[in-house]
Design a protein around this motif. Sequence first.
Motif, PDB file in Angstrom:
ATOM      1  N   LEU A  88       0.850  -1.185   0.000  1.00 30.32           N
ATOM      2  CA  LEU A  88       0.000   0.000   0.000  1.00 30.32           C
ATOM      3  C   LEU A  88       0.888   1.239   0.000  1.00 30.32           C
ATOM      4  O   LEU A  88       2.099   1.149   0.228  1.00 30.32           O
ATOM      5  CB  LEU A  88      -0.961   0.020   1.189  1.00 30.32           C
ATOM      6  CG  LEU A  88      -0.479   0.496   2.554  1.00 30.32           C
ATOM      7  CD1 LEU A  88      -1.629   0.605   3.522  1.00 30.32           C
ATOM      8  CD2 LEU A  88       0.633  -0.361   3.107  1.00 30.32           C
TER       9      LEU A  88
ATOM     10  N   ARG B 264      -8.737   5.613   3.557  1.00 29.02           N
ATOM     11  CA  ARG B 264      -8.510   5.055   4.900  1.00 29.02           C
ATOM     12  C   ARG B 264      -7.026   5.218   5.238  1.00 29.02           C
ATOM     13  O   ARG B 264      -6.175   4.608   4.584  1.00 29.02           O
ATOM     14  CB  ARG B 264      -8.936   3.591   4.939  1.00 29.02           C
ATOM     15  CG  ARG B 264     -10.423   3.384   4.682  1.00 29.02           C
ATOM     16  CD  ARG B 264     -10.759   1.947   4.354  1.00 29.02           C
ATOM     17  NE  ARG B 264     -10.135   1.510   3.104  1.00 29.02           N
ATOM     18  CZ  ARG B 264     -10.305   0.312   2.557  1.00 29.02           C
ATOM     19  NH1 ARG B 264     -11.086  -0.572   3.157  1.00 29.02           N
ATOM     20  NH2 ARG B 264      -9.695  -0.002   1.435  1.00 29.02           N
TER      21      ARG B 264
ATOM     22  N   ILE C  33      -1.084  -2.775   9.080  1.00 25.90           N
ATOM     23  CA  ILE C  33      -1.632  -3.520   7.950  1.00 25.90           C
ATOM     24  C   ILE C  33      -2.329  -4.793   8.422  1.00 25.90           C
ATOM     25  O   ILE C  33      -3.385  -5.175   7.902  1.00 25.90           O
ATOM     26  CB  ILE C  33      -0.514  -3.853   6.942  1.00 25.90           C
ATOM     27  CG1 ILE C  33      -0.017  -2.570   6.276  1.00 25.90           C
ATOM     28  CG2 ILE C  33      -1.007  -4.837   5.886  1.00 25.90           C
ATOM     29  CD1 ILE C  33       1.175  -2.780   5.368  1.00 25.90           C
ATOM     30  N   LYS C  34      -1.755  -5.443   9.406  1.00 25.37           N
ATOM     31  CA  LYS C  34      -2.324  -6.693   9.922  1.00 25.37           C
ATOM     32  C   LYS C  34      -3.651  -6.457  10.630  1.00 25.37           C
ATOM     33  O   LYS C  34      -4.549  -7.323  10.588  1.00 25.37           O
ATOM     34  CB  LYS C  34      -1.333  -7.348  10.883  1.00 25.37           C
ATOM     35  CG  LYS C  34      -1.798  -8.683  11.447  1.00 25.37           C
ATOM     36  CD  LYS C  34      -0.745  -9.275  12.370  1.00 25.37           C
ATOM     37  CE  LYS C  34      -1.202 -10.598  12.962  1.00 25.37           C
ATOM     38  NZ  LYS C  34      -0.172 -11.173  13.877  1.00 25.37           N
ATOM     39  N   ASN C  35      -3.802  -5.312  11.270  1.00 25.81           N
ATOM     40  CA  ASN C  35      -4.970  -5.084  12.121  1.00 25.81           C
ATOM     41  C   ASN C  35      -5.965  -4.067  11.578  1.00 25.81           C
ATOM     42  O   ASN C  35      -6.979  -3.793  12.231  1.00 25.81           O
ATOM     43  CB  ASN C  35      -4.500  -4.618  13.503  1.00 25.81           C
ATOM     44  CG  ASN C  35      -3.744  -5.687  14.260  1.00 25.81           C
ATOM     45  OD1 ASN C  35      -4.342  -6.576  14.859  1.00 25.81           O
ATOM     46  ND2 ASN C  35      -2.416  -5.630  14.214  1.00 25.81           N
ATOM     47  N   ASN C  36      -5.680  -3.489  10.390  1.00 22.30           N
ATOM     48  CA  ASN C  36      -6.573  -2.481   9.831  1.00 22.30           C
ATOM     49  C   ASN C  36      -6.646  -2.631   8.316  1.00 22.30           C
ATOM     50  O   ASN C  36      -5.717  -3.135   7.682  1.00 22.30           O
ATOM     51  CB  ASN C  36      -6.076  -1.064  10.153  1.00 22.30           C
ATOM     52  CG  ASN C  36      -6.011  -0.782  11.637  1.00 22.30           C
ATOM     53  OD1 ASN C  36      -6.966  -0.302  12.242  1.00 22.30           O
ATOM     54  ND2 ASN C  36      -4.862  -1.066  12.236  1.00 22.30           N
ATOM     55  N   ASP C  37      -7.752  -2.194   7.759  1.00 25.53           N
ATOM     56  CA  ASP C  37      -7.921  -2.169   6.311  1.00 25.53           C
ATOM     57  C   ASP C  37      -7.643  -0.742   5.854  1.00 25.53           C
ATOM     58  O   ASP C  37      -8.503   0.139   5.982  1.00 25.53           O
ATOM     59  CB  ASP C  37      -9.347  -2.599   5.946  1.00 25.53           C
ATOM     60  CG  ASP C  37      -9.491  -2.894   4.466  1.00 25.53           C
ATOM     61  OD1 ASP C  37      -8.453  -2.914   3.770  1.00 25.53           O
ATOM     62  OD2 ASP C  37     -10.631  -3.093   4.011  1.00 25.53           O
ATOM     63  N   LEU C  38      -6.443  -0.507   5.327  1.00 31.71           N
ATOM     64  CA  LEU C  38      -5.996   0.852   5.023  1.00 31.71           C
ATOM     65  C   LEU C  38      -5.652   1.014   3.549  1.00 31.71           C
ATOM     66  O   LEU C  38      -5.318   0.046   2.862  1.00 31.71           O
ATOM     67  CB  LEU C  38      -4.763   1.199   5.866  1.00 31.71           C
ATOM     68  CG  LEU C  38      -4.906   1.165   7.384  1.00 31.71           C
ATOM     69  CD1 LEU C  38      -3.558   1.392   8.057  1.00 31.71           C
ATOM     70  CD2 LEU C  38      -5.925   2.202   7.855  1.00 31.71           C
ATOM     71  N   ASP C  39      -5.717   2.261   3.098  1.00 30.15           N
ATOM     72  CA  ASP C  39      -5.311   2.614   1.739  1.00 30.15           C
ATOM     73  C   ASP C  39      -3.937   3.271   1.711  1.00 30.15           C
ATOM     74  O   ASP C  39      -3.227   3.173   0.701  1.00 30.15           O
ATOM     75  CB  ASP C  39      -6.317   3.587   1.109  1.00 30.15           C
ATOM     76  CG  ASP C  39      -7.714   3.014   1.027  1.00 30.15           C
ATOM     77  OD1 ASP C  39      -7.853   1.869   0.553  1.00 30.15           O
ATOM     78  OD2 ASP C  39      -8.668   3.705   1.438  1.00 30.15           O
TER      79      ASP C  39
ATOM     80  N   ASP D 139      -4.176  -5.028  -6.453  1.00 28.21           N
ATOM     81  CA  ASP D 139      -4.923  -6.008  -5.668  1.00 28.21           C
ATOM     82  C   ASP D 139      -6.033  -6.650  -6.505  1.00 28.21           C
ATOM     83  O   ASP D 139      -6.422  -7.775  -6.274  1.00 28.21           O
ATOM     84  CB  ASP D 139      -5.552  -5.327  -4.444  1.00 28.21           C
ATOM     85  CG  ASP D 139      -4.495  -4.938  -3.415  1.00 28.21           C
ATOM     86  OD1 ASP D 139      -3.366  -5.457  -3.509  1.00 28.21           O
ATOM     87  OD2 ASP D 139      -4.788  -4.095  -2.545  1.00 28.21           O
TER      88      ASP D 139
END
Length: 341
Positions: free
Chosen positions: A51, A83, A140-146, A341
């Motif tokens: 990302l 995000r 990255i492991k714990n959130n859905d980010l852009d 993705d």
Amino acid sequence: MINNIWYNNALLLRLICMPFLIPFSLLYGLITTLIRLSYRIGLFQIKRFPLAIIVIGNLTIGGTGKTPLVIWLVEKLKRRGWRVGVVSRGYGSCSVTYPLLVNSTTMSNQCGDEPLLIWQRTGVSVAVAPRRIDAVEFLIKNNDLDVIVSDDGLQHYALARDIEWVVIDGIRRFGNGWWIPAGPMRERQYRLNSVQEIIVNGGNIRDARETPMKIQPDLIVNLLSNESISLSELKNKKIVAIAGIGYPRRFFCTLKEYGILPIKEVNFSDHQHYQEKDLINLIPTHSHFILLMTEKDAVKCRTFARKNWWYLRVNAILPSSKENLLLLPIEKVIDHYLKKD
């Protein structure tokens, strides 16, 4: 004394101190150059993530206005629907475990003052770790980010980045131009040739590549009640002003520009870990005296604040005509990763 050597024409001090400091500066410059070269040629591994990574840093030590700019960028990206997460090394932090996710129970001594301030102002996920790549992995492991914004980290070459912004103090610039400790430079000025944006905080721009920024006062906010008032309401009040930031003079000058004339100004070191005893005797207990501090100081003083303690909230202001020029390259990078993705 060291600031006089770096930023002022203290000829006598330079003649006395520079011969002793320059060898250490040359060693510092050699080491930092070799580290950067080692990453470029592949001797050290650069960690890449799936990302967009944006780094906001500087070339000098001391306050330049990075954190207000991080808040500005995060808020602008949020309004456009992205995000956003933020990572930081958390200077001066002391947590039992890392990475640390900042939340409503996190204390400034656990995460550092800037990460806590950013979380309080933006509400986005903020992770702290001595190695920023660990903080990025955690987010990255714990959130859905852009997109992830790194508060500082220009010299953290282990972290691959897509865009770099450098913030310059428009008044002090680069001082005498020497590496630490003979001067304030982490990296020499030629590093600007490889960054995407140069943001100048205060002063005048000197190059077509530079974008001006102002740190503009917003409101005066009470540490206990969160009541807010305008700056004009503090005129003619009995105020003791304190600042524990990289360049305290900027805070005191801002107050005076808006007609606030403290009866006393107190400097603390940058990232000062305040205790109640440090501040409790600075003003009388009478309610008509006011202790006024920076927002960065306030995040460390809420647990023992008094009802007459206030802070100045500030915002980074950049030209509206430049907003799209600054944000569109970031959005193109975000889109690039989303399409992969």
